[in-house]
Write a protein that holds these residues in place. Structure first.
Motif, PDB file in Angstrom:
ATOM      1  N   GLN A  44    -101.413 -28.934 -51.251  1.00 32.67           N
ATOM      2  CA  GLN A  44    -102.403 -28.944 -52.386  1.00 32.67           C
ATOM      3  C   GLN A  44    -102.069 -28.303 -53.637  1.00 32.67           C
ATOM      4  N   GLN A  45    -101.466 -27.070 -53.494  1.00 31.15           N
ATOM      5  CA  GLN A  45    -100.714 -26.305 -54.738  1.00 31.15           C
ATOM      6  C   GLN A  45     -99.661 -27.089 -55.374  1.00 31.15           C
ATOM      7  N   LEU A  46     -99.109 -27.981 -54.857  1.00 32.53           N
ATOM      8  CA  LEU A  46     -97.999 -28.688 -55.346  1.00 32.53           C
ATOM      9  C   LEU A  46     -98.429 -29.982 -55.837  1.00 32.53           C
ATOM     10  N   ALA A  47     -99.660 -30.438 -55.511  1.00 31.32           N
ATOM     11  CA  ALA A  47    -100.021 -32.002 -55.649  1.00 31.32           C
ATOM     12  C   ALA A  47    -100.246 -32.138 -57.289  1.00 31.32           C
ATOM     13  N   SER A  48    -100.489 -31.237 -57.973  1.00 32.43           N
ATOM     14  CA  SER A  48    -100.902 -31.195 -59.326  1.00 32.43           C
ATOM     15  C   SER A  48     -99.763 -31.426 -60.331  1.00 32.43           C
ATOM     16  N   ASP A  49     -98.577 -31.126 -59.637  1.00 35.17           N
ATOM     17  CA  ASP A  49     -97.295 -31.030 -60.306  1.00 35.17           C
ATOM     18  C   ASP A  49     -96.798 -32.234 -60.667  1.00 35.17           C
ATOM     19  N   ARG A  50     -96.801 -32.853 -61.906  1.00 33.12           N
ATOM     20  CA  ARG A  50     -96.355 -34.372 -61.891  1.00 33.12           C
ATOM     21  C   ARG A  50     -95.014 -34.506 -62.348  1.00 33.12           C
ATOM     22  N   SER A  51     -94.300 -33.328 -62.204  1.00 32.37           N
ATOM     23  CA  SER A  51     -92.751 -33.224 -62.401  1.00 32.37           C
ATOM     24  C   SER A  51     -92.110 -33.461 -60.999  1.00 32.37           C
ATOM     25  N   ILE A  52     -92.894 -33.443 -60.027  1.00 25.98           N
ATOM     26  CA  ILE A  52     -92.435 -33.509 -58.789  1.00 25.98           C
ATOM     27  C   ILE A  52     -92.296 -35.069 -58.277  1.00 25.98           C
ATOM     28  N   ARG A  53     -90.919 -35.786 -58.243  1.00 23.79           N
ATOM     29  CA  ARG A  53     -90.689 -37.128 -57.754  1.00 23.79           C
ATOM     30  C   ARG A  53     -90.541 -37.364 -56.528  1.00 23.79           C
ATOM     31  N   VAL A  54     -90.138 -36.470 -55.421  1.00 20.38           N
ATOM     32  CA  VAL A  54     -90.182 -36.819 -54.012  1.00 20.38           C
ATOM     33  C   VAL A  54     -90.578 -35.546 -53.463  1.00 20.38           C
ATOM     34  N   VAL A  55     -90.999 -35.530 -52.336  1.00 19.58           N
ATOM     35  CA  VAL A  55     -91.153 -34.309 -51.208  1.00 19.58           C
ATOM     36  C   VAL A  55     -90.415 -34.516 -49.916  1.00 19.58           C
ATOM     37  N   VAL A  56     -89.883 -33.942 -49.414  1.00 18.02           N
ATOM     38  CA  VAL A  56     -89.087 -33.907 -47.943  1.00 18.02           C
ATOM     39  C   VAL A  56     -89.785 -33.042 -47.378  1.00 18.02           C
ATOM     40  N   LEU A  57     -90.456 -33.172 -46.231  1.00 22.93           N
ATOM     41  CA  LEU A  57     -91.242 -32.290 -45.294  1.00 22.93           C
ATOM     42  C   LEU A  57     -90.205 -32.062 -44.028  1.00 22.93           C
ATOM     43  N   ARG A  58     -90.078 -30.886 -43.766  1.00 22.26           N
ATOM     44  CA  ARG A  58     -89.179 -30.386 -42.895  1.00 22.26           C
ATOM     45  C   ARG A  58     -89.540 -28.918 -42.366  1.00 22.26           C
ATOM     46  N   GLY A  59     -89.005 -28.968 -41.124  1.00 26.51           N
ATOM     47  CA  GLY A  59     -89.103 -27.558 -40.354  1.00 26.51           C
ATOM     48  C   GLY A  59     -87.941 -26.517 -40.624  1.00 26.51           C
ATOM     49  N   VAL A 194     -81.224 -38.742 -45.509  1.00 25.69           N
ATOM     50  CA  VAL A 194     -82.426 -38.576 -46.277  1.00 25.69           C
ATOM     51  C   VAL A 194     -82.189 -38.652 -47.861  1.00 25.69           C
ATOM     52  N   GLU A 195     -81.020 -38.204 -48.133  1.00 26.12           N
ATOM     53  CA  GLU A 195     -80.544 -38.155 -49.600  1.00 26.12           C
ATOM     54  C   GLU A 195     -80.284 -39.418 -50.011  1.00 26.12           C
ATOM     55  N   HIS A 196     -79.993 -40.555 -49.179  1.00 26.38           N
ATOM     56  CA  HIS A 196     -79.552 -41.909 -49.633  1.00 26.38           C
ATOM     57  C   HIS A 196     -81.029 -42.221 -49.948  1.00 26.38           C
ATOM     58  N   LEU A 197     -82.139 -42.055 -49.179  1.00 21.76           N
ATOM     59  CA  LEU A 197     -83.541 -42.559 -49.511  1.00 21.76           C
ATOM     60  C   LEU A 197     -83.984 -41.773 -50.633  1.00 21.76           C
ATOM     61  N   ILE A 198     -83.653 -40.806 -50.894  1.00 24.20           N
ATOM     62  CA  ILE A 198     -84.150 -40.128 -52.242  1.00 24.20           C
ATOM     63  C   ILE A 198     -83.283 -40.692 -53.304  1.00 24.20           C
ATOM     64  N   SER A 199     -82.336 -41.019 -53.138  1.00 27.83           N
ATOM     65  CA  SER A 199     -81.572 -41.519 -54.453  1.00 27.83           C
ATOM     66  C   SER A 199     -82.422 -42.840 -54.704  1.00 27.83           C
ATOM     67  N   ALA A 200     -82.501 -43.731 -53.663  1.00 29.08           N
ATOM     68  CA  ALA A 200     -83.196 -44.889 -53.762  1.00 29.08           C
ATOM     69  C   ALA A 200     -84.631 -44.831 -54.533  1.00 29.08           C
ATOM     70  N   LEU A 201     -85.560 -43.775 -54.367  1.00 29.53           N
ATOM     71  CA  LEU A 201     -86.730 -43.579 -54.764  1.00 29.53           C
ATOM     72  C   LEU A 201     -86.365 -43.058 -56.283  1.00 29.53           C
ATOM     73  N   LEU A 202     -85.548 -42.244 -56.742  1.00 31.95           N
ATOM     74  CA  LEU A 202     -85.384 -41.800 -57.848  1.00 31.95           C
ATOM     75  C   LEU A 202     -84.637 -42.749 -58.828  1.00 31.95           C
ATOM     76  N   GLU A 203     -84.211 -43.883 -58.483  1.00 33.42           N
ATOM     77  CA  GLU A 203     -83.954 -45.150 -59.248  1.00 33.42           C
ATOM     78  C   GLU A 203     -85.157 -45.606 -59.922  1.00 33.42           C
ATOM     79  N   CYS A 204     -86.476 -45.548 -59.212  1.00 38.33           N
ATOM     80  CA  CYS A 204     -87.629 -46.355 -59.491  1.00 38.33           C
ATOM     81  C   CYS A 204     -88.524 -45.438 -60.536  1.00 38.33           C
ATOM     82  N   GLY A 205     -89.209 -46.160 -61.501  1.00 33.35           N
ATOM     83  CA  GLY A 205     -90.269 -45.430 -62.210  1.00 33.35           C
ATOM     84  C   GLY A 205     -91.031 -44.508 -61.453  1.00 33.35           C
ATOM     85  N   PRO A 206     -91.189 -43.162 -62.050  1.00 40.53           N
ATOM     86  CA  PRO A 206     -92.135 -42.239 -61.074  1.00 40.53           C
ATOM     87  C   PRO A 206     -93.550 -42.526 -61.190  1.00 40.53           C
TER      88      PRO A 206
END
Length: 256
Positions: A44-59, A194-206
């Motif tokens: 919830q703290q991060l949700a308002s940050d419009r500079s965030i392009r992708v979030v990777v959830l991990r343990g 994961v990085e391959h997927l991130i790269s694909a998403l970063l090619e798109c308009g945020p």
């Protein structure tokens, strides 16, 4: 790593990619109430940050993303406290599902029960080659609930029924064949996948991606005709940003 709270750590890079790690939750990253609340609050703290392009959830541990909910805590519940406990987990899953930017579940090792519900609430699931998945709740006397409701939409009724009623685990190749995960990485290549997927998403308009995610969530709820008609306004609103002009212009003017 920046600690947002005792159970939620983040790393950020210049591209707007955030890795959110579930921390101090044991070797299997188990969701007890304090951990569940902390991760939800971090999201919830991060949700308002419009500079965030992708979030990777991990343990924090490589043994799992989330091993499941805390059985030791659940064993002490009564009807009222059980509803409070599961409402906390529901709210975490909703914070994941409603996060404005794309969310990737990075899935090594075990992902069971409440952990699989959190993963199902993500937009993408990338698994290690030796990952295992299951919904073991009925074996400990409780039904699979809340965001287990996403499973039939992901893998169909028959396979969802198998998971939640037999409590048998499945391996990564089976999860891929069923559509439970989107990608299974070769040994030692989970982060590369994961990085391959991130790269694909970063090619798109945020902004386009944020709109697309919001539309997909609405399509899950709405009848077809309403979904189609709703999309017209969203398409028009995309031209209030510079992305169509900029990105289409780059496409039209690319070197041939």
């Amino acid at each position: 790593m920046e600690m947002l709270n005792p159970h939620c750590g983040v790393t950020r890079d210049a591209r707007g990619v955030v890795h959110l790690a579930i921390c101090n939750a044991g070797p299997l990253n188990i969701l007890g109430s304090p951990v569940t609340d902390a991760v939800r609050e971090g999201l919830q703290q991060l949700a308002s940050d419009r500079s965030i392009r992708v979030v990777v959830l991990r343990g924090q541990s490589e043994k799992s993303m989330i091993g499941g909910a805390d059985i030791k805590e659940m064993a002490r519940l009564d009807q009222r406290s059980a509803e409070v406990f599961i409402s906390r987990l529901r709210d975490l899953c909703e914070a994941v599902r409603q996060f404005p930017a794309p969310m990737i579940a990075r899935m090594p090792g075990w992902c069971l029960g409440g952990g699989l519900e959190v993963a199902a609430a993500c937009d993408f699931r990338v698994a290690a080659h030796d990952a295992h998945f299951g919904m073991p709740e009925v074996r400990v006397g409780i039904p699979s609930v809340i965001h287990a409701a996403l499973l039939p939409r992901l893998i169909g009724w028959a396979r969802a029924r198998w998971l939640v009623m037999t409590a048998e685990n499945i391996d990564a190749p089976t999860a891929l064949a069923w559509g439970l995960v989107d990608k299974v990485a070769p040994a030692g290549e989970l982060d590369a996948a994961v990085e391959h997927l991130i790269s694909a998403l970063l090619e798109c308009g945020p902004e386009a991606l944020r709109s697309q995610k919001a539309l997909l969530r609405q399509w899950e709820e709405l009848p077809l005709t309403e979904s189609v008609n709703l999309s017209v306004k969203v398409f028009g609103e995309s031209f209030l940003t510079d992305e169509p002009t900029r990105l289409m212009g780059a496409f039209v003017n690319r070197k041939r």
